[in-house]
Scaffold this motif. Structure first.
Motif, PDB file in Angstrom:
ATOM      1  N   GLN A  42      28.659 -25.768  -9.284  1.00 33.45           N
ATOM      2  CA  GLN A  42      27.967 -24.498  -9.117  1.00 33.45           C
ATOM      3  C   GLN A  42      28.765 -23.345  -9.722  1.00 33.45           C
ATOM      4  O   GLN A  42      28.185 -22.381 -10.232  1.00 33.45           O
ATOM      5  CB  GLN A  42      27.651 -24.215  -7.647  1.00 33.45           C
ATOM      6  N   ILE A  45      28.058 -23.383 -13.456  1.00 36.74           N
ATOM      7  CA  ILE A  45      26.723 -22.865 -13.741  1.00 36.74           C
ATOM      8  C   ILE A  45      26.724 -21.340 -13.698  1.00 36.74           C
ATOM      9  O   ILE A  45      26.186 -20.663 -14.594  1.00 36.74           O
ATOM     10  CB  ILE A  45      25.697 -23.434 -12.751  1.00 36.74           C
ATOM     11  N   TYR A  49      26.207 -18.752 -16.804  1.00 42.01           N
ATOM     12  CA  TYR A  49      25.145 -17.727 -16.809  1.00 42.01           C
ATOM     13  C   TYR A  49      25.705 -16.342 -17.133  1.00 42.01           C
ATOM     14  O   TYR A  49      25.156 -15.622 -17.972  1.00 42.01           O
ATOM     15  CB  TYR A  49      24.454 -17.699 -15.445  1.00 42.01           C
ATOM     16  N   LEU A 198      21.114 -23.188 -10.047  1.00 47.15           N
ATOM     17  CA  LEU A 198      20.195 -23.498 -11.146  1.00 47.15           C
ATOM     18  C   LEU A 198      18.935 -22.639 -11.080  1.00 47.15           C
ATOM     19  O   LEU A 198      18.504 -22.073 -12.094  1.00 47.15           O
ATOM     20  CB  LEU A 198      19.807 -24.975 -11.094  1.00 47.15           C
TER      21      LEU A 198
END
Length: 341
Positions: A42, A45, A49, A198
């Motif tokens: 996580q 991710i 981003y 996500l």
């Protein structure tokens, strides 16, 4: 013994060359082991981003708030990295402190990323694709659902769906508290964190790819009158005007997030039947929120379809990613990322 060995590619490599390759492989494994000791999936991710939005901001060229937005993104990257390093490597600090700091950093970064969209979206994309989304709706449904639902624009109905639309923020808050603060850390926590990262990161990148204001702005002249709301509608308007991203339409995260939370809880209910009723309640709220996004004129139907697809996709891929991460970390000698020792 041959002094030289022929490789599969037909090239000749000496023993020293093979030794170097072995050393390189061991070096890369050590690098992976070191990174995995600090970052969970996580985290990767979220960092990916923020890095992507930073690149898009720089690519967009000079604009008002651009420099401030870039600096804010860089500060978020630094905070995320430092939070991960402190949580997983500062073993001289009590685990309860480290895991609390890590959770607070993650929640703070999520909130900051959303609040920053108000400034980032107009810089990354100054145009609007509202008419394109409208044409998709007309092609798929023959009508624009947000306009068709105006026949239900009465105070009791509007207030009912405004309550559920506003409940989105409480669903997000309570799901987060239960999943990462109350529940016992383990694979379920990893699944929640990966899936939520996500849903929000992909969804917010979608805002940048498909910028639009929604029917309440783009189709304002097509409605017969304003939304006939009262107390709850007033709260919805105040929250959107004070902190909304304004061009956050495609996909509908008001659709995707609660639906993802419901699907995740249903998946967990297979092993723990006590979770069946929270999953059912979340699903009921999710269904009402989905209708509210169009009845209250915030979203086109295609936004909702994309939100449903995002939630279902996250529910399908997240257990697989969490299981893969657990095996990958175990192979490098690490425990689950939510267990702090």
């Amino acid at each position: 013994m041959h002094e030289r060995l022929t490789t599969d590619c037909g090239k000749v490599a000496g023993p020293r060359g093979l030794l170097d390759v072995g050393r390189d492989g061991a070096l890369w494994k050590d690098v992976l082991r070191g990174l995995t000791a600090v970052f969970a999936l996580q985290d990767v991710i979220i960092l990916g981003y923020i890095a992507a939005t930073t690149v898009l901001l720089l690519w967009a060229g000079p604009a008002e708030m651009q420099s401030e937005s870039v600096h804010r993104n860089l500060a978020c990257i630094a905070a995320t990295v430092l939070g991960c390093v402190f949580a997983r490597r500062a073993t001289f600090v009590a685990p309860v402190i480290r895991r609390s700091v890590y959770r607070l950093v993650l929640v703070g970064i999520f909130l900051q990323n959303y609040l920053s969209l108000r400034h980032i979206l107009p810089i990354v994309r100054s145009d609007s694709l509202d008419m394109e989304l409208l044409r998709v709706d007309l092609f798929l449904f023959g009508v624009e659902p947000a306009l068709w639902l105006e026949r239900f624009n009465t105070r009791p109905i509007v207030e009912w769906f405004s309550f559920f639309y506003f409940s989105y923020f409480f669903i997000c808050f309570f799901s987060m508290v239960l999943a990462i603060w109350v529940d016992r850390p383990g694979r379920a926590t990893a699944q929640y964190a990966i899936g939520t990262a996500l849903v929000y990161c992909v969804g917010q990148l979608g805002y940048m790819v498909v910028p639009a204001y929604g029917p309440i702005v783009a189709l304002s002249d097509a409605y017969q009158g304003p939304v006939d709301g009262g107390f709850f509608w007033g709260w919805v308007i105040r929250v959107v005007q004070s902190g909304g991203a304004m061009k956050d339409v495609f996909p509908s995260l008001h659709t995707a997030a609660p639906l993802w939370f419901a699907l995740h809880t249903f998946q967990r209910a297979r092993a723990d039947r006590r979770l069946l009723w929270p999953a059912s309640v979340t699903a009921f709220f999710s269904a009402n929120i989905i209708v509210s996004t169009m009845l209250l004129r915030w979203h086109y139907a295609i936004d909702v379809v994309a939100g449903v697809a995002l939630a279902v996709g996250a529910a399908w891929v997240t257990p697989r990613l969490a299981a893969w991460e657990e095996r990958f970390r175990a192979g490098l000698g690490h425990s689950q990322p939510w267990i702090f020792r």
